[in-house]
Design a protein around this motif. Structure first.
Motif, PDB file in Angstrom:
ATOM      1  N   PRO A 195       1.408  -0.215  -5.665  1.00 53.81           N
ATOM      2  CA  PRO A 195       1.536   0.867  -6.647  1.00 53.81           C
ATOM      3  C   PRO A 195       2.585   1.881  -6.218  1.00 53.81           C
ATOM      4  N   ARG A 196       3.294   2.434  -7.215  1.00 50.48           N
ATOM      5  CA  ARG A 196       4.338   3.418  -6.935  1.00 50.48           C
ATOM      6  C   ARG A 196       3.777   4.809  -7.207  1.00 50.48           C
ATOM      7  N   CYS A 197       2.930   5.234  -6.285  1.00 51.88           N
ATOM      8  CA  CYS A 197       2.210   6.489  -6.500  1.00 51.88           C
ATOM      9  C   CYS A 197       3.158   7.681  -6.587  1.00 51.88           C
ATOM     10  N   ASP A 198       4.318   7.572  -5.949  1.00 59.22           N
ATOM     11  CA  ASP A 198       5.269   8.682  -6.013  1.00 59.22           C
ATOM     12  C   ASP A 198       5.770   8.917  -7.430  1.00 59.22           C
ATOM     13  N   ALA A 199       5.667   7.901  -8.273  1.00 56.19           N
ATOM     14  CA  ALA A 199       6.154   8.029  -9.651  1.00 56.19           C
ATOM     15  C   ALA A 199       5.013   8.206 -10.648  1.00 56.19           C
ATOM     16  N   CYS A 200       3.822   8.473 -10.139  1.00 55.13           N
ATOM     17  CA  CYS A 200       2.655   8.480 -11.029  1.00 55.13           C
ATOM     18  C   CYS A 200       2.347   9.876 -11.549  1.00 55.13           C
ATOM     19  N   PRO A 201       2.155  10.002 -12.853  1.00 52.87           N
ATOM     20  CA  PRO A 201       1.833  11.306 -13.439  1.00 52.87           C
ATOM     21  C   PRO A 201       0.422  11.780 -13.079  1.00 52.87           C
ATOM     22  N   LEU A 202      -0.410  10.892 -12.584  1.00 54.80           N
ATOM     23  CA  LEU A 202      -1.779  11.274 -12.219  1.00 54.80           C
ATOM     24  C   LEU A 202      -1.908  11.507 -10.711  1.00 54.80           C
ATOM     25  N   ARG A 203      -0.779  11.499 -10.043  1.00 59.99           N
ATOM     26  CA  ARG A 203      -0.757  11.590  -8.578  1.00 59.99           C
ATOM     27  C   ARG A 203      -1.648  12.717  -8.050  1.00 59.99           C
ATOM     28  N   ASP A 204      -1.515  13.893  -8.665  1.00 61.18           N
ATOM     29  CA  ASP A 204      -2.220  15.058  -8.127  1.00 61.18           C
ATOM     30  C   ASP A 204      -3.671  15.149  -8.557  1.00 61.18           C
ATOM     31  N   ARG A 205      -4.103  14.221  -9.381  1.00 62.18           N
ATOM     32  CA  ARG A 205      -5.517  14.245  -9.768  1.00 62.18           C
ATOM     33  C   ARG A 205      -6.150  12.879  -9.603  1.00 62.18           C
ATOM     34  N   CYS A 206      -5.575  12.072  -8.731  1.00 61.19           N
ATOM     35  CA  CYS A 206      -6.096  10.720  -8.544  1.00 61.19           C
ATOM     36  C   CYS A 206      -7.132  10.717  -7.422  1.00 61.19           C
ATOM     37  N   ALA A 207      -8.334  10.283  -7.746  1.00 62.50           N
ATOM     38  CA  ALA A 207      -9.420  10.284  -6.757  1.00 62.50           C
ATOM     39  C   ALA A 207      -9.135   9.309  -5.620  1.00 62.50           C
ATOM     40  N   TRP A 208      -8.471   8.221  -5.921  1.00 63.29           N
ATOM     41  CA  TRP A 208      -8.174   7.228  -4.888  1.00 63.29           C
ATOM     42  C   TRP A 208      -7.187   7.806  -3.881  1.00 63.29           C
ATOM     43  N   ARG A 209      -6.145   8.464  -4.398  1.00 55.80           N
ATOM     44  CA  ARG A 209      -5.167   9.098  -3.518  1.00 55.80           C
ATOM     45  C   ARG A 209      -5.821  10.211  -2.701  1.00 55.80           C
ATOM     46  N   MET A 258       0.861  -1.210   0.000  1.00 60.50           N
ATOM     47  CA  MET A 258       0.000   0.000   0.000  1.00 60.50           C
ATOM     48  C   MET A 258       0.891   1.252   0.000  1.00 60.50           C
ATOM     49  N   PRO A 259       0.550   2.234  -0.786  1.00 64.47           N
ATOM     50  CA  PRO A 259       1.372   3.448  -0.850  1.00 64.47           C
ATOM     51  C   PRO A 259       1.248   4.248   0.424  1.00 64.47           C
ATOM     52  N   GLU A 260       2.166   5.216   0.574  1.00 63.46           N
ATOM     53  CA  GLU A 260       2.062   6.117   1.712  1.00 63.46           C
ATOM     54  C   GLU A 260       0.758   6.899   1.619  1.00 63.46           C
ATOM     55  N   PRO A 261       0.110   7.143   2.762  1.00 63.41           N
ATOM     56  CA  PRO A 261      -1.117   7.955   2.723  1.00 63.41           C
ATOM     57  C   PRO A 261      -0.795   9.369   2.240  1.00 63.41           C
TER      58      PRO A 261
END
Length: 306
Positions: A213-227, A1-4
DNA sequence: GAGGCGTGGTG
DNA sequence: TCACCAAGCCT
């Protein structure tokens, strides 16, 4: 699980409905992060794309690549494969798994020769009519081989959309709505829409993966509803895979491997895995392989379908 | 629509 | 170690 998500992440109000330009962010990321895969080389050809998609159905990229290259060297066109006996296709398939795919690919090649003059069709409905081709593969060929504009949705894309748009950790069961959701983020430009399709799959395959998932490397990080929602766990709706050890599938696999390794005349049925722990299971495996058309039984012998 | 279908890598 | 995973399709 990614960091909150940190409080500062959450300070930005998330846009949940119609995230702005998901496609644009995917295209930009893909331009520098796409893997160099054989079927993405310019001029790879529709037949190569089609074969690659058959092999990639439930088999990892790294295992597919060497088999794909050998396959295309042996059968450079659909007509070449259609002219060979199915047994050759099943042998060449080797240990890729789900050997019915080899049989189906051979049947598709025959259909392409007989119904389409040996040319892999471009039309989605024509592709869907071929043996072994479903919603995903038909659109993948139309888009990645021919550059047409359709939504292509595989399990990776469904996971990306489930997270980025729906705020869920895992997608629900496959549905026609998946196609609509993907269509909604495709740009109008044909070439760009193909890139968005590829990029969504690529992101799901390499970053937005199922378990870690490697959310830190995700281009959708700042617009991801799950995050934005703090990574709620919606549970995993996928069917649990049955135990393999001791299963009928294992027996089928063992029988078929034995027949792949045997001469074309096959093996006497009473000498086919005589020491298998469960004789009824072995017999069931042989019969079901025959029902599938992978194996033929003649005169006390079993052999691959000719 | 749920179940069946291979195989090898991985945490 | 072993359950889970990997670009689905067919019935």
């Amino acid at each position: 699980m990614p960091e909150p998500a940190t409080p500062s992440d959450l300070a930005e109000p998330p846009v949940l409905a119609s995230p702005p330009d998901l496609g644009g962010a995917l295209v930009e990321w893909y331009s520098t992060h796409a893997r160099d895969l054989p079927w993405r080389r310019p001029g790879f050809g529709a037949w190569g794309v089609l074969v690659s998609e058959f092999m990639l159905q439930q088999t990892p990229v790294t295992r597919v690549i060497p088999h794909l290259e050998a396959w295309l060297e042996r059968w450079p066109t659909p007509a070449d494969l259609a002219a060979a006996p199915p047994a050759d296709a099943v042998r060449q398939w080797a240990n890729l798994g789900y050997p019915r795919r080899a049989l189906w690919l051979h049947r598709a090649a025959v259909e392409i020769r007989d119904r389409h003059g040996g040319v892999v069709p471009r039309d989605v409905d024509a592709l869907l009519a071929l043996t072994g081709i479903g919603d995903y593969t038909a659109r993948a060929v139309a888009v990645f081989a021919y550059g047409d504009r359709h939504p292509v949705v595989d399990t990776n894309t469904r996971r990306v959309l489930a997270r980025a748009i729906d705020g869920r950790s895992q997608p629900g069961p496959p549905s026609r709505r998946d196609l609509e959701a993907m269509a909604a983020i495709l740009p109008h430009d044909r070439d760009m829409s193909a890139v968005v399709n590829a990029a969504a799959m690529e992101l799901g395959a390499t970053v937005c993966v199922a378990r870690a998932p490697r959310c830190d490397a995700c281009p959708l990080r700042d617009r991801c509803a799950w995050r934005a929602a703090g990574y709620p766990d919606t549970g995993d709706v996928r069917r649990k895979q049955a135990r393999y050890e001791g299963s009928d599938r294992q027996a089928r696999g063992a029988v078929l491997k034995r027949l792949r390794d045997a001469a074309a005349t096959g093996i006497r049925i009473d000498a086919l895995l005589p020491d298998w722990p469960d004789a009824h299971q072995r017999d069931r495996a042989i019969t079901s392989l025959a029902d599938d058309g992978l194996v033929e039984l003649d005169d006390g012998f079993a052999h691959l379908a000719r």
